[in-house]
Scaffold this motif. Structure first.
Motif, PDB file in Angstrom:
ATOM      1  N   PRO A  17       0.807  -1.224   0.000  1.00 54.22           N
ATOM      2  CA  PRO A  17       0.000   0.000   0.000  1.00 54.22           C
ATOM      3  C   PRO A  17       0.846   1.282   0.000  1.00 54.22           C
ATOM      4  O   PRO A  17       0.491   2.260  -0.645  1.00 54.22           O
ATOM      5  N   LYS A  18       1.972   1.276   0.708  1.00 54.59           N
ATOM      6  CA  LYS A  18       2.866   2.442   0.718  1.00 54.59           C
ATOM      7  C   LYS A  18       3.723   2.487  -0.548  1.00 54.59           C
ATOM      8  O   LYS A  18       4.175   3.551  -0.955  1.00 54.59           O
ATOM      9  N   LEU A  19       3.940   1.332  -1.149  1.00 57.56           N
ATOM     10  CA  LEU A  19       4.821   1.220  -2.298  1.00 57.56           C
ATOM     11  C   LEU A  19       4.148   1.651  -3.596  1.00 57.56           C
ATOM     12  O   LEU A  19       4.818   2.191  -4.486  1.00 57.56           O
ATOM     13  N   LYS A  20       2.835   1.449  -3.695  1.00 57.48           N
ATOM     14  CA  LYS A  20       2.119   1.786  -4.941  1.00 57.48           C
ATOM     15  C   LYS A  20       2.330   3.233  -5.370  1.00 57.48           C
ATOM     16  O   LYS A  20       2.693   3.481  -6.523  1.00 57.48           O
ATOM     17  N   PRO A  21       2.144   4.224  -4.488  1.00 61.98           N
ATOM     18  CA  PRO A  21       2.366   5.600  -4.939  1.00 61.98           C
ATOM     19  C   PRO A  21       3.821   5.880  -5.341  1.00 61.98           C
ATOM     20  O   PRO A  21       4.080   6.652  -6.254  1.00 61.98           O
ATOM     21  N   LEU A  22       4.747   5.226  -4.673  1.00 57.23           N
ATOM     22  CA  LEU A  22       6.152   5.413  -5.023  1.00 57.23           C
ATOM     23  C   LEU A  22       6.451   4.856  -6.408  1.00 57.23           C
ATOM     24  O   LEU A  22       7.200   5.456  -7.187  1.00 57.23           O
ATOM     25  N   ILE A  23       5.866   3.701  -6.722  1.00 60.94           N
ATOM     26  CA  ILE A  23       6.048   3.097  -8.042  1.00 60.94           C
ATOM     27  C   ILE A  23       5.444   4.003  -9.107  1.00 60.94           C
ATOM     28  O   ILE A  23       6.060   4.269 -10.145  1.00 60.94           O
ATOM     29  N   CYS A  24       4.237   4.502  -8.854  1.00 57.97           N
ATOM     30  CA  CYS A  24       3.581   5.388  -9.831  1.00 57.97           C
ATOM     31  C   CYS A  24       4.353   6.686 -10.015  1.00 57.97           C
ATOM     32  O   CYS A  24       4.387   7.252 -11.113  1.00 57.97           O
ATOM     33  N   GLN A  25       4.981   7.157  -8.959  1.00 58.56           N
ATOM     34  CA  GLN A  25       5.778   8.376  -9.052  1.00 58.56           C
ATOM     35  C   GLN A  25       7.076   8.115  -9.817  1.00 58.56           C
ATOM     36  O   GLN A  25       7.493   8.923 -10.636  1.00 58.56           O
ATOM     37  N   GLU A  26       7.718   6.988  -9.546  1.00 60.10           N
ATOM     38  CA  GLU A  26       8.986   6.653 -10.196  1.00 60.10           C
ATOM     39  C   GLU A  26       8.786   6.308 -11.676  1.00 60.10           C
ATOM     40  O   GLU A  26       9.587   6.696 -12.521  1.00 60.10           O
ATOM     41  N   TRP A  27       7.717   5.559 -11.951  1.00 61.56           N
ATOM     42  CA  TRP A  27       7.439   5.138 -13.321  1.00 61.56           C
ATOM     43  C   TRP A  27       6.016   5.556 -13.694  1.00 61.56           C
ATOM     44  O   TRP A  27       5.073   4.754 -13.592  1.00 61.56           O
ATOM     45  N   PRO A  28       5.809   6.775 -14.147  1.00 59.38           N
ATOM     46  CA  PRO A  28       4.456   7.258 -14.465  1.00 59.38           C
ATOM     47  C   PRO A  28       3.789   6.477 -15.593  1.00 59.38           C
ATOM     48  O   PRO A  28       2.561   6.470 -15.705  1.00 59.38           O
ATOM     49  N   GLU A  29       4.578   5.799 -16.415  1.00 57.94           N
ATOM     50  CA  GLU A  29       3.994   5.034 -17.516  1.00 57.94           C
ATOM     51  C   GLU A  29       3.334   3.731 -17.069  1.00 57.94           C
ATOM     52  O   GLU A  29       2.659   3.069 -17.855  1.00 57.94           O
ATOM     53  N   VAL A  49       6.213  -3.519 -14.488  1.00 58.91           N
ATOM     54  CA  VAL A  49       7.059  -2.334 -14.599  1.00 58.91           C
ATOM     55  C   VAL A  49       8.056  -2.500 -15.749  1.00 58.91           C
ATOM     56  O   VAL A  49       8.275  -1.567 -16.530  1.00 58.91           O
ATOM     57  N   ALA A  50       8.640  -3.682 -15.881  1.00 62.43           N
ATOM     58  CA  ALA A  50       9.601  -3.919 -16.966  1.00 62.43           C
ATOM     59  C   ALA A  50       8.933  -3.763 -18.331  1.00 62.43           C
ATOM     60  O   ALA A  50       9.508  -3.175 -19.251  1.00 62.43           O
ATOM     61  N   LYS A  51       7.724  -4.265 -18.460  1.00 62.04           N
ATOM     62  CA  LYS A  51       7.009  -4.166 -19.737  1.00 62.04           C
ATOM     63  C   LYS A  51       6.631  -2.717 -20.034  1.00 62.04           C
ATOM     64  O   LYS A  51       6.803  -2.242 -21.159  1.00 62.04           O
ATOM     65  N   ALA A  52       6.151  -1.988 -19.039  1.00 58.37           N
ATOM     66  CA  ALA A  52       5.712  -0.607 -19.244  1.00 58.37           C
ATOM     67  C   ALA A  52       6.881   0.333 -19.515  1.00 58.37           C
ATOM     68  O   ALA A  52       6.747   1.285 -20.285  1.00 58.37           O
ATOM     69  N   THR A  53       8.009   0.083 -18.888  1.00 59.63           N
ATOM     70  CA  THR A  53       9.151   0.997 -19.014  1.00 59.63           C
ATOM     71  C   THR A  53      10.189   0.542 -20.017  1.00 59.63           C
ATOM     72  O   THR A  53      11.102   1.303 -20.338  1.00 59.63           O
ATOM     73  N   GLU A  54      10.082  -0.703 -20.464  1.00 65.60           N
ATOM     74  CA  GLU A  54      11.055  -1.311 -21.370  1.00 65.60           C
ATOM     75  C   GLU A  54      12.442  -1.397 -20.741  1.00 65.60           C
ATOM     76  O   GLU A  54      13.454  -1.346 -21.429  1.00 65.60           O
ATOM     77  N   HIS A  55      12.480  -1.500 -19.408  1.00 64.87           N
ATOM     78  CA  HIS A  55      13.726  -1.731 -18.682  1.00 64.87           C
ATOM     79  C   HIS A  55      13.884  -3.234 -18.485  1.00 64.87           C
ATOM     80  O   HIS A  55      12.916  -3.986 -18.565  1.00 64.87           O
ATOM     81  N   THR A  56      15.112  -3.648 -18.177  1.00 63.54           N
ATOM     82  CA  THR A  56      15.318  -5.064 -17.878  1.00 63.54           C
ATOM     83  C   THR A  56      14.745  -5.382 -16.505  1.00 63.54           C
ATOM     84  O   THR A  56      14.622  -4.498 -15.647  1.00 63.54           O
TER      85      THR A  56
END
Length: 158
Positions: A17-29, A49-56
């Motif tokens: 629950p605390k991590l979700k906003p941090l993830i959305c902030q770090e990776w807006p896509e 996250v890897a699929k949305a950001t195209e990071h490994t």
């Protein structure tokens, strides 16, 4: 999964629950609804996250570990269960370090009293002219420092 990944998966699930906003902030896509649908499953979050950001996935895991650490830290004013223990451990470590430093200072002062002073006296006796010139130079330097290098003195009138 290895032990580190198991621990990460448990931590992500616990602080999700605390991590979700941090993830959305770090990776807006990253789609917030899809993130919520993962329900904190570590592998699904990493894949999303890897699929949305195209990071490994390994890069996402490292960054997610940092975000998880941030989310796991207690908020200001909030007490964590390990705070007293970690504070006591930090105090013990500080005291150990201070004791080590104290013993090193005592060792060095003993060396200065016994060996270094006798070495300096011997060198001063071997090279009296150099010793005299260093003493004069040191005297001028201390005099300039104490007088402020001539600041504040009145200039002679021409």
């Amino acid at each position: 999964m290895n032990a580190a990944t198991d621990q990460s998966a448990e931590t992500v699930a616990k602080v999700f629950p605390k991590l979700k906003p941090l993830i959305c902030q770090e990776w807006p896509e990253v789609d917030a609804e899809a993130l919520t649908a993962t329900q904190g499953d570590y592998d699904e979050v990493v894949a999303l996250v890897a699929k949305a950001t195209e990071h490994t996935k390994s890069l996402v895991r490292r960054q997610l570990a940092e975000l998880t650490d941030l989310a796991a830290e207690p908020a200001e004013g909030e007490a964590s269960p390990g705070t007293a223990g970690s504070l006591a451990a930090a105090q013990r470590k500080l005291l150990d370090t201070l004791q080590l430093m104290q013993s090193k200072v005592q060792e060095l002062s003993g060396y200065v009293r016994t060996q270094a002073l006798s070495d300096v006296k011997a060198k001063a006796e071997q090279h009296p002219l150099a010793t005299l010139l260093m003493a004069i130079g040191l005297g001028f330097l201390v005099g300039f420092i104490l007088r402020g290098f001539g600041r504040g003195r009145s200039q002679p009138v021409a």
